[in-house]
Scaffold this motif. Structure first.
Motif, PDB file in Angstrom:
ATOM      1  N   MET A 157       0.538  -1.107  -0.069  1.00 40.24           N
ATOM      2  CA  MET A 157       0.113   0.045   0.062  1.00 40.24           C
ATOM      3  C   MET A 157       1.055   1.375  -0.190  1.00 40.24           C
ATOM      4  SD  MET A 157      -3.127   0.933   2.573  1.00 40.24           S
ATOM      5  CE  MET A 157      -4.304   0.016   2.165  1.00 40.24           C
ATOM      6  N   ALA A 158       0.509   2.375  -1.004  1.00 37.59           N
ATOM      7  CA  ALA A 158       1.442   3.469  -0.875  1.00 37.59           C
ATOM      8  C   ALA A 158       0.570   4.697  -0.659  1.00 37.59           C
ATOM      9  CB  ALA A 158       2.156   3.451  -2.213  1.00 37.59           C
ATOM     10  N   PHE A 159       0.848   5.586   0.154  1.00 39.67           N
ATOM     11  CA  PHE A 159       0.108   6.847   0.195  1.00 39.67           C
ATOM     12  C   PHE A 159       0.612   7.826  -0.682  1.00 39.67           C
ATOM     13  CE2 PHE A 159      -0.680  10.880   2.038  1.00 39.67           C
ATOM     14  CZ  PHE A 159      -1.969  10.882   2.413  1.00 39.67           C
ATOM     15  N   LEU A 160      -0.110   8.477  -1.691  1.00 33.10           N
ATOM     16  CA  LEU A 160       0.640   9.249  -2.616  1.00 33.10           C
ATOM     17  C   LEU A 160       0.061  10.717  -2.159  1.00 33.10           C
ATOM     18  CD1 LEU A 160      -0.115   7.399  -5.967  1.00 33.10           C
ATOM     19  CD2 LEU A 160       1.793   7.312  -4.814  1.00 33.10           C
ATOM     20  N   GLY A 161       1.207  11.519  -1.792  1.00 35.34           N
ATOM     21  CA  GLY A 161       0.767  12.937  -1.437  1.00 35.34           C
ATOM     22  C   GLY A 161       0.270  13.517  -2.792  1.00 35.34           C
ATOM     23  N   SER A 162       1.170  14.631  -2.843  1.00 39.85           N
ATOM     24  CA  SER A 162       0.764  15.405  -4.617  1.00 39.85           C
ATOM     25  C   SER A 162       2.057  15.783  -4.928  1.00 39.85           C
ATOM     26  CB  SER A 162      -0.178  16.719  -3.861  1.00 39.85           C
ATOM     27  OG  SER A 162       0.391  17.331  -2.855  1.00 39.85           O
ATOM     28  N   GLY A 163       1.954  16.144  -6.220  1.00 43.05           N
ATOM     29  CA  GLY A 163       3.095  17.015  -6.990  1.00 43.05           C
ATOM     30  C   GLY A 163       4.134  16.313  -6.954  1.00 43.05           C
ATOM     31  N   ALA A 164       5.322  16.769  -6.591  1.00 44.98           N
ATOM     32  CA  ALA A 164       6.790  16.187  -6.680  1.00 44.98           C
ATOM     33  C   ALA A 164       6.674  14.974  -5.687  1.00 44.98           C
ATOM     34  CB  ALA A 164       7.677  17.272  -6.239  1.00 44.98           C
ATOM     35  N   TYR A 165       6.000  14.900  -4.499  1.00 41.80           N
ATOM     36  CA  TYR A 165       6.102  13.770  -3.627  1.00 41.80           C
ATOM     37  C   TYR A 165       5.408  12.647  -4.279  1.00 41.80           C
ATOM     38  CZ  TYR A 165       6.628  17.254   0.302  1.00 41.80           C
ATOM     39  OH  TYR A 165       7.017  18.181   0.948  1.00 41.80           O
ATOM     40  N   THR A 166       4.571  12.749  -5.275  1.00 45.60           N
ATOM     41  CA  THR A 166       3.814  11.579  -5.946  1.00 45.60           C
ATOM     42  C   THR A 166       4.877  11.161  -7.086  1.00 45.60           C
ATOM     43  OG1 THR A 166       1.634  12.245  -5.725  1.00 45.60           O
ATOM     44  CG2 THR A 166       2.213  10.839  -7.473  1.00 45.60           C
ATOM     45  N   SER A 167       5.720  11.950  -7.612  1.00 45.48           N
ATOM     46  CA  SER A 167       6.789  11.513  -8.597  1.00 45.48           C
ATOM     47  C   SER A 167       7.803  10.878  -7.511  1.00 45.48           C
ATOM     48  CB  SER A 167       7.225  12.751  -9.139  1.00 45.48           C
ATOM     49  OG  SER A 167       6.487  13.808 -10.004  1.00 45.48           O
ATOM     50  N   GLU A 168       8.160  11.408  -6.730  1.00 39.71           N
ATOM     51  CA  GLU A 168       9.155  10.980  -6.047  1.00 39.71           C
ATOM     52  C   GLU A 168       9.101   9.414  -5.675  1.00 39.71           C
ATOM     53  OE1 GLU A 168      12.706  12.215  -2.728  1.00 39.71           O
ATOM     54  OE2 GLU A 168      10.826  13.635  -2.930  1.00 39.71           O
ATOM     55  N   LEU A 169       7.918   9.239  -4.896  1.00 44.92           N
ATOM     56  CA  LEU A 169       7.352   7.925  -4.449  1.00 44.92           C
ATOM     57  C   LEU A 169       7.256   6.866  -5.465  1.00 44.92           C
ATOM     58  CD1 LEU A 169       6.802   6.486  -1.733  1.00 44.92           C
ATOM     59  CD2 LEU A 169       4.393   6.994  -2.094  1.00 44.92           C
ATOM     60  N   LEU A 170       6.654   7.287  -6.772  1.00 44.70           N
ATOM     61  CA  LEU A 170       6.687   6.259  -7.864  1.00 44.70           C
ATOM     62  C   LEU A 170       7.908   6.024  -8.520  1.00 44.70           C
ATOM     63  CD1 LEU A 170       3.494   7.895  -9.760  1.00 44.70           C
ATOM     64  CD2 LEU A 170       3.558   5.897  -8.400  1.00 44.70           C
ATOM     65  N   ILE A 171       8.935   6.960  -8.321  1.00 45.39           N
ATOM     66  CA  ILE A 171      10.387   6.725  -8.651  1.00 45.39           C
ATOM     67  C   ILE A 171      11.014   5.532  -7.642  1.00 45.39           C
ATOM     68  CG2 ILE A 171      12.688   7.517  -8.973  1.00 45.39           C
ATOM     69  CD1 ILE A 171      11.510  10.134  -9.646  1.00 45.39           C
ATOM     70  N   PHE A 172      10.891   5.514  -6.362  1.00 50.93           N
ATOM     71  CA  PHE A 172      11.064   4.510  -5.567  1.00 50.93           C
ATOM     72  C   PHE A 172      10.397   3.290  -5.792  1.00 50.93           C
ATOM     73  CE2 PHE A 172      10.335   2.720  -1.313  1.00 50.93           C
ATOM     74  CZ  PHE A 172      11.631   2.261  -1.039  1.00 50.93           C
ATOM     75  N   LEU A 173       9.189   3.638  -5.970  1.00 56.52           N
ATOM     76  CA  LEU A 173       8.335   2.102  -6.286  1.00 56.52           C
ATOM     77  C   LEU A 173       8.808   1.352  -7.620  1.00 56.52           C
ATOM     78  CD1 LEU A 173       4.646   3.329  -5.346  1.00 56.52           C
ATOM     79  CD2 LEU A 173       6.317   1.957  -3.870  1.00 56.52           C
ATOM     80  N   SER A 174       9.101   2.287  -8.301  1.00 56.08           N
ATOM     81  CA  SER A 174       9.704   1.662  -9.591  1.00 56.08           C
ATOM     82  C   SER A 174      10.902   0.645  -9.589  1.00 56.08           C
ATOM     83  CB  SER A 174       9.836   2.802 -10.849  1.00 56.08           C
ATOM     84  OG  SER A 174      11.034   3.327 -10.479  1.00 56.08           O
ATOM     85  N   GLN A 175      11.621   0.869  -8.548  1.00 60.38           N
ATOM     86  CA  GLN A 175      12.853  -0.010  -8.147  1.00 60.38           C
ATOM     87  C   GLN A 175      12.660  -1.249  -7.474  1.00 60.38           C
ATOM     88  OE1 GLN A 175      15.984   2.567  -6.677  1.00 60.38           O
ATOM     89  NE2 GLN A 175      15.220   4.323  -8.175  1.00 60.38           N
ATOM     90  N   LEU A 176      11.338  -1.345  -7.097  1.00 59.51           N
ATOM     91  CA  LEU A 176      10.844  -2.513  -6.298  1.00 59.51           C
ATOM     92  C   LEU A 176      10.716  -3.715  -7.203  1.00 59.51           C
ATOM     93  CD1 LEU A 176       8.528  -1.097  -3.537  1.00 59.51           C
ATOM     94  CD2 LEU A 176      10.800  -1.621  -3.290  1.00 59.51           C
ATOM     95  N   ASP A 177      10.564  -5.020  -6.702  1.00 61.68           N
ATOM     96  CA  ASP A 177      10.516  -6.023  -7.598  1.00 61.68           C
ATOM     97  C   ASP A 177       8.700  -6.235  -7.800  1.00 61.68           C
ATOM     98  OD1 ASP A 177      10.141  -8.535  -8.670  1.00 61.68           O
ATOM     99  OD2 ASP A 177      10.667  -9.437  -7.191  1.00 61.68           O
ATOM    100  N   VAL A 178       8.457  -5.877  -9.004  1.00 62.24           N
ATOM    101  CA  VAL A 178       7.070  -5.838  -9.340  1.00 62.24           C
ATOM    102  C   VAL A 178       6.230  -7.481  -8.980  1.00 62.24           C
ATOM    103  CG1 VAL A 178       5.139  -5.512 -11.212  1.00 62.24           C
ATOM    104  CG2 VAL A 178       7.279  -3.986 -11.035  1.00 62.24           C
ATOM    105  N   LYS A 179       7.313  -8.317  -9.330  1.00 64.54           N
ATOM    106  CA  LYS A 179       6.509  -9.830  -9.093  1.00 64.54           C
ATOM    107  C   LYS A 179       6.527  -9.926  -7.495  1.00 64.54           C
ATOM    108  CE  LYS A 179       8.582 -11.680 -13.110  1.00 64.54           C
ATOM    109  NZ  LYS A 179       9.516 -12.419 -13.733  1.00 64.54           N
ATOM    110  N   ARG A 180       7.016  -9.285  -6.671  1.00 65.64           N
ATOM    111  CA  ARG A 180       7.023  -9.457  -5.461  1.00 65.64           C
ATOM    112  C   ARG A 180       5.769  -8.620  -4.911  1.00 65.64           C
ATOM    113  NH1 ARG A 180      10.484  -7.861  -0.366  1.00 65.64           N
ATOM    114  NH2 ARG A 180       9.526  -8.949   1.186  1.00 65.64           N
ATOM    115  N   PHE A 181       5.630  -7.602  -5.423  1.00 63.80           N
ATOM    116  CA  PHE A 181       4.390  -6.561  -5.033  1.00 63.80           C
ATOM    117  C   PHE A 181       3.444  -6.623  -6.036  1.00 63.80           C
ATOM    118  CE2 PHE A 181       8.101  -5.348  -2.719  1.00 63.80           C
ATOM    119  CZ  PHE A 181       7.588  -5.467  -1.357  1.00 63.80           C
ATOM    120  N   SER A 182       2.820  -7.814  -6.568  1.00 59.54           N
ATOM    121  CA  SER A 182       2.121  -7.839  -7.807  1.00 59.54           C
ATOM    122  C   SER A 182       0.755  -7.271  -7.764  1.00 59.54           C
ATOM    123  CB  SER A 182       1.710  -9.240  -8.348  1.00 59.54           C
ATOM    124  OG  SER A 182       1.350 -10.078  -7.253  1.00 59.54           O
TER     125      SER A 182
END
Length: 163
Positions: free
Chosen positions: A1-26
């Motif tokens: 579960m991810a809490f998305l703030g707004s604006g640049a915070y959302t961008s930064e969190l999505l960049i972080f999430l992109s580095q996680l293993d998608v298969k583990r967090f399918s």
């Protein structure tokens, strides 16, 4: 579960999430302010690049309700979804969600680990939200992106820059 703030915070969190293993967090759940069209657009673009077998759900949040009403709503989401982890960053709007996870753990409703990702732009000190969560029992980990912050705040976890 991810809490998305707004604006640049959302961008930064999505960049972080992109580095996680998608298969583990399918299966991913996002908490998103219903009135934040920009974050919604960023999220939908992000999800286009994830594996086709993965799925996600967006819980639209109401921004104009009281603090404790938000906490109760988040407890409800945690009870329904039972996420292993809650990742949040940035704005103080994530604080009710972190408190809800703490209460849910205390009441044996959920065993969600809470991770707060401090913003890349915080080089010399934590943000007000970061400080509040660092000194509180509401999060399990505070992640920073600069080694200078680990020297000041020994209980943080340093992961380097998120690219």
């Amino acid at each position: 579960m991810a809490f998305l703030g707004s604006g640049a915070y959302t961008s930064e969190l999505l960049i972080f999430l992109s580095q996680l293993d998608v298969k583990r967090f399918s299966y991913r759940i996002y908490l998103l302010n219903a009135e934040d069209a920009n974050s919604d657009r960023q999220l939908r673009n992000f999800e286009k690049f994830c594996e086709p077998f993965s799925s996600y759900q967006v819980e639209n949040l109401i921004s104009h309700c009281s603090f404790w009403r938000k906490v109760l709503k988040y407890i409800h989401y945690l009870r329904i979804h039972k996420p292993d982890i809650l990742i949040c960053n940035g704005p103080n709007s994530c604080i009710p969600c972190c408190i809800a996870a703490f209460i849910a753990k205390f009441c044996f409703i959920s065993h969600t680990s809470v991770v707060f990702l401090e913003s890349y732009c915080r080089v010399t000190r934590l943000s007000p939200t970061g400080k509040l969560l660092y000194y509180s029992p509401f999060v399990d980990s505070v992640i920073v992106q600069w080694p200078s912050l680990v020297e000041l705040y020994r209980q943080t976890d340093y992961i380097g820059w998120i690219k």
